[in-house]
Design a protein around this motif. Structure first.
Motif, PDB file in Angstrom:
ATOM      1  N   LYS A  99       8.834 -35.655  70.401  1.00  0.00           N
ATOM      2  CA  LYS A  99       9.675 -36.657  71.323  1.00  0.00           C
ATOM      3  C   LYS A  99       9.831 -37.061  69.543  1.00  0.00           C
ATOM      4  CE  LYS A  99       7.624 -38.156  75.253  1.00  0.00           C
ATOM      5  NZ  LYS A  99       6.941 -39.095  75.375  1.00  0.00           N
ATOM      6  N   ILE A 100      11.931 -38.096  69.462  1.00  0.00           N
ATOM      7  CA  ILE A 100      11.783 -37.966  68.518  1.00  0.00           C
ATOM      8  C   ILE A 100      10.597 -39.909  68.290  1.00  0.00           C
ATOM      9  CG2 ILE A 100      13.295 -39.276  67.279  1.00  0.00           C
ATOM     10  CD1 ILE A 100      15.334 -38.145  68.909  1.00  0.00           C
ATOM     11  N   ARG A 101      10.142 -39.387  66.638  1.00  0.00           N
ATOM     12  CA  ARG A 101       9.147 -40.479  66.312  1.00  0.00           C
ATOM     13  C   ARG A 101       9.544 -42.095  66.356  1.00  0.00           C
ATOM     14  NH1 ARG A 101       6.210 -41.027  60.161  1.00  0.00           N
ATOM     15  NH2 ARG A 101       5.239 -42.302  60.863  1.00  0.00           N
ATOM     16  N   LEU A 102       8.760 -42.802  66.775  1.00  0.00           N
ATOM     17  CA  LEU A 102      10.173 -44.086  67.034  1.00  0.00           C
ATOM     18  C   LEU A 102       9.683 -44.843  65.863  1.00  0.00           C
ATOM     19  CD1 LEU A 102       7.595 -45.339  70.517  1.00  0.00           C
ATOM     20  CD2 LEU A 102       9.924 -44.486  70.148  1.00  0.00           C
ATOM     21  N   THR A 103      11.092 -45.592  65.668  1.00  0.00           N
ATOM     22  CA  THR A 103      10.768 -46.370  64.384  1.00  0.00           C
ATOM     23  C   THR A 103      11.182 -47.945  64.663  1.00  0.00           C
ATOM     24  OG1 THR A 103      12.925 -45.981  63.948  1.00  0.00           O
ATOM     25  CG2 THR A 103      11.546 -44.617  62.466  1.00  0.00           C
ATOM     26  N   GLY A 104      11.587 -49.263  63.536  1.00  0.00           N
ATOM     27  CA  GLY A 104      12.102 -50.321  64.066  1.00  0.00           C
ATOM     28  C   GLY A 104      11.803 -50.708  65.103  1.00  0.00           C
ATOM     29  N   LYS A 105      12.739 -51.407  65.709  1.00  0.00           N
ATOM     30  CA  LYS A 105      12.468 -52.183  67.029  1.00  0.00           C
ATOM     31  C   LYS A 105      11.400 -51.483  68.755  1.00  0.00           C
ATOM     32  CE  LYS A 105      15.523 -55.105  69.153  1.00  0.00           C
ATOM     33  NZ  LYS A 105      16.996 -55.688  70.040  1.00  0.00           N
ATOM     34  N   GLU A 106      12.217 -50.810  68.736  1.00  0.00           N
ATOM     35  CA  GLU A 106      10.890 -49.579  69.902  1.00  0.00           C
ATOM     36  C   GLU A 106       9.693 -49.241  69.165  1.00  0.00           C
ATOM     37  OE1 GLU A 106      13.990 -48.584  68.166  1.00  0.00           O
ATOM     38  OE2 GLU A 106      15.579 -48.397  69.939  1.00  0.00           O
ATOM     39  N   LYS A 107       9.915 -49.035  67.916  1.00  0.00           N
ATOM     40  CA  LYS A 107       8.057 -48.748  67.410  1.00  0.00           C
ATOM     41  C   LYS A 107       6.835 -50.446  67.917  1.00  0.00           C
ATOM     42  CE  LYS A 107       4.726 -46.912  65.294  1.00  0.00           C
ATOM     43  NZ  LYS A 107       3.631 -46.131  65.738  1.00  0.00           N
ATOM     44  N   ALA A 108       8.026 -50.998  67.729  1.00  0.00           N
ATOM     45  CA  ALA A 108       6.851 -52.088  67.641  1.00  0.00           C
ATOM     46  C   ALA A 108       6.786 -52.826  69.448  1.00  0.00           C
ATOM     47  CB  ALA A 108       7.667 -53.260  66.757  1.00  0.00           C
ATOM     48  N   LEU A 109       7.908 -52.463  69.870  1.00  0.00           N
ATOM     49  CA  LEU A 109       8.168 -52.262  71.651  1.00  0.00           C
ATOM     50  C   LEU A 109       6.399 -51.186  71.724  1.00  0.00           C
ATOM     51  CD1 LEU A 109      11.268 -52.674  72.230  1.00  0.00           C
ATOM     52  CD2 LEU A 109       9.353 -54.204  72.744  1.00  0.00           C
ATOM     53  N   PHE A 168       6.873 -57.682  62.429  1.00  0.00           N
ATOM     54  CA  PHE A 168       6.609 -58.113  61.066  1.00  0.00           C
ATOM     55  C   PHE A 168       8.031 -57.796  60.365  1.00  0.00           C
ATOM     56  CE2 PHE A 168       4.300 -61.671  63.582  1.00  0.00           C
ATOM     57  CZ  PHE A 168       5.461 -62.454  64.075  1.00  0.00           C
ATOM     58  N   PHE A 169       7.310 -56.662  60.142  1.00  0.00           N
ATOM     59  CA  PHE A 169       7.726 -55.369  59.616  1.00  0.00           C
ATOM     60  C   PHE A 169       8.209 -53.897  59.853  1.00  0.00           C
ATOM     61  CE2 PHE A 169       4.408 -58.048  57.440  1.00  0.00           C
ATOM     62  CZ  PHE A 169       5.375 -58.636  56.666  1.00  0.00           C
ATOM     63  N   PRO A 170       8.884 -54.362  60.750  1.00  0.00           N
ATOM     64  CA  PRO A 170      10.083 -52.720  61.483  1.00  0.00           C
ATOM     65  C   PRO A 170       9.655 -51.406  60.252  1.00  0.00           C
ATOM     66  CG  PRO A 170      11.493 -54.305  61.346  1.00  0.00           C
ATOM     67  CD  PRO A 170      10.480 -55.091  60.772  1.00  0.00           C
ATOM     68  N   SER A 171       9.199 -50.262  61.015  1.00  0.00           N
ATOM     69  CA  SER A 171       9.814 -49.116  60.083  1.00  0.00           C
ATOM     70  C   SER A 171       9.988 -48.892  60.075  1.00  0.00           C
ATOM     71  CB  SER A 171       8.592 -48.002  60.764  1.00  0.00           C
ATOM     72  OG  SER A 171       9.105 -48.173  62.017  1.00  0.00           O
ATOM     73  N   ARG A 172      11.701 -47.996  58.976  1.00  0.00           N
ATOM     74  CA  ARG A 172      12.746 -48.124  59.727  1.00  0.00           C
ATOM     75  C   ARG A 172      12.624 -46.178  59.099  1.00  0.00           C
ATOM     76  NH1 ARG A 172      13.620 -51.370  54.551  1.00  0.00           N
ATOM     77  NH2 ARG A 172      14.742 -53.349  55.358  1.00  0.00           N
ATOM     78  N   LYS A 173      13.852 -45.832  59.701  1.00  0.00           N
ATOM     79  CA  LYS A 173      13.824 -43.935  60.085  1.00  0.00           C
ATOM     80  C   LYS A 173      13.490 -43.523  58.561  1.00  0.00           C
ATOM     81  CE  LYS A 173      16.408 -44.327  64.531  1.00  0.00           C
ATOM     82  NZ  LYS A 173      18.453 -44.594  64.639  1.00  0.00           N
TER      83      LYS A 173
END
Length: 173
Positions: A99-109, A168-173
């Motif tokens: 699976k593709i690693r989650l980042t940003g809003k998807e990771k936060a959710l 609050f600090f979303p991860s980036r790709k």
């Protein structure tokens, strides 16, 4: 008591593995559902064994508290753990792409979803622990059970902080 907890954990993963093998290797989806349905039975047996152990007069111990944690986590995360094992089985044996690693809003959710599951596990475990405290009554010291609750509460607060950090600090790709 700790032996029963370890046995329950081993039994959990054995029925999951049998379920996955019957689903993918033997192409028997109904049999796999049967194996997956055994996971709550394992939890029920652990609850019964814990209650019996306390009723026999065994002093409340940290292992009884760990049993409550196991039950809460197993109920709250059971479906997620099965899905994780299913995905890993497909990657390892069926060569399905990762699976593709989650980042940003998807990771936060995702982290918020996992936090919600942790809170559910905590509530279930707390109910089980306080049920044990009521069960042992004044006949024995319930302090070990309450200590487990305090430690788990600290772990939950740490999880809240980490999970919120993804919002609050979303991860980036």
């Amino acid at each position: 008591m700790i032996t029963w907890i370890i046995t329950a954990e081993i039994a959990f993963w054995i029925v999951i593995i049998f379920g996955l093998i019957s689903r993918y290797a033997f192409k028997m989806p109904k049999l796999s559902i049967f194996f997956f349905a055994l996971t709550p039975v394992i939890d029920l047996l652990l609850i019964i064994l814990t209650i019996v152990d306390l009723k026999r007069g065994t002093p409340a111990a940290i292992s009884h508290g760990i049993a409550a944690i196991y039950i809460g986590v197993s109920i709250a995360y059971g479906k997620t753990m099965i899905a994780w094992a299913d995905d890993k089985f497909q990657q390892w044996f069926l060569k399905k792409p990762k699976k593709i690693r989650l980042t940003g809003k998807e990771k936060a959710l995702h982290e918020m979803n996992m936090l919600a599951r942790h809170i559910i596990a905590f509530v279930i475990g707390a109910c089980a622990l306080y049920g044990m405290v009521i069960l042992v009554g004044t006949n024995t010291d319930a302090t070990p059970l309450l200590q487990i609750m305090r430690i788990w509460g600290i772990v939950l607060v740490i999880d809240v902080i980490i999970s919120l950090s993804y919002v609050f600090f979303p991860s980036r790709k």
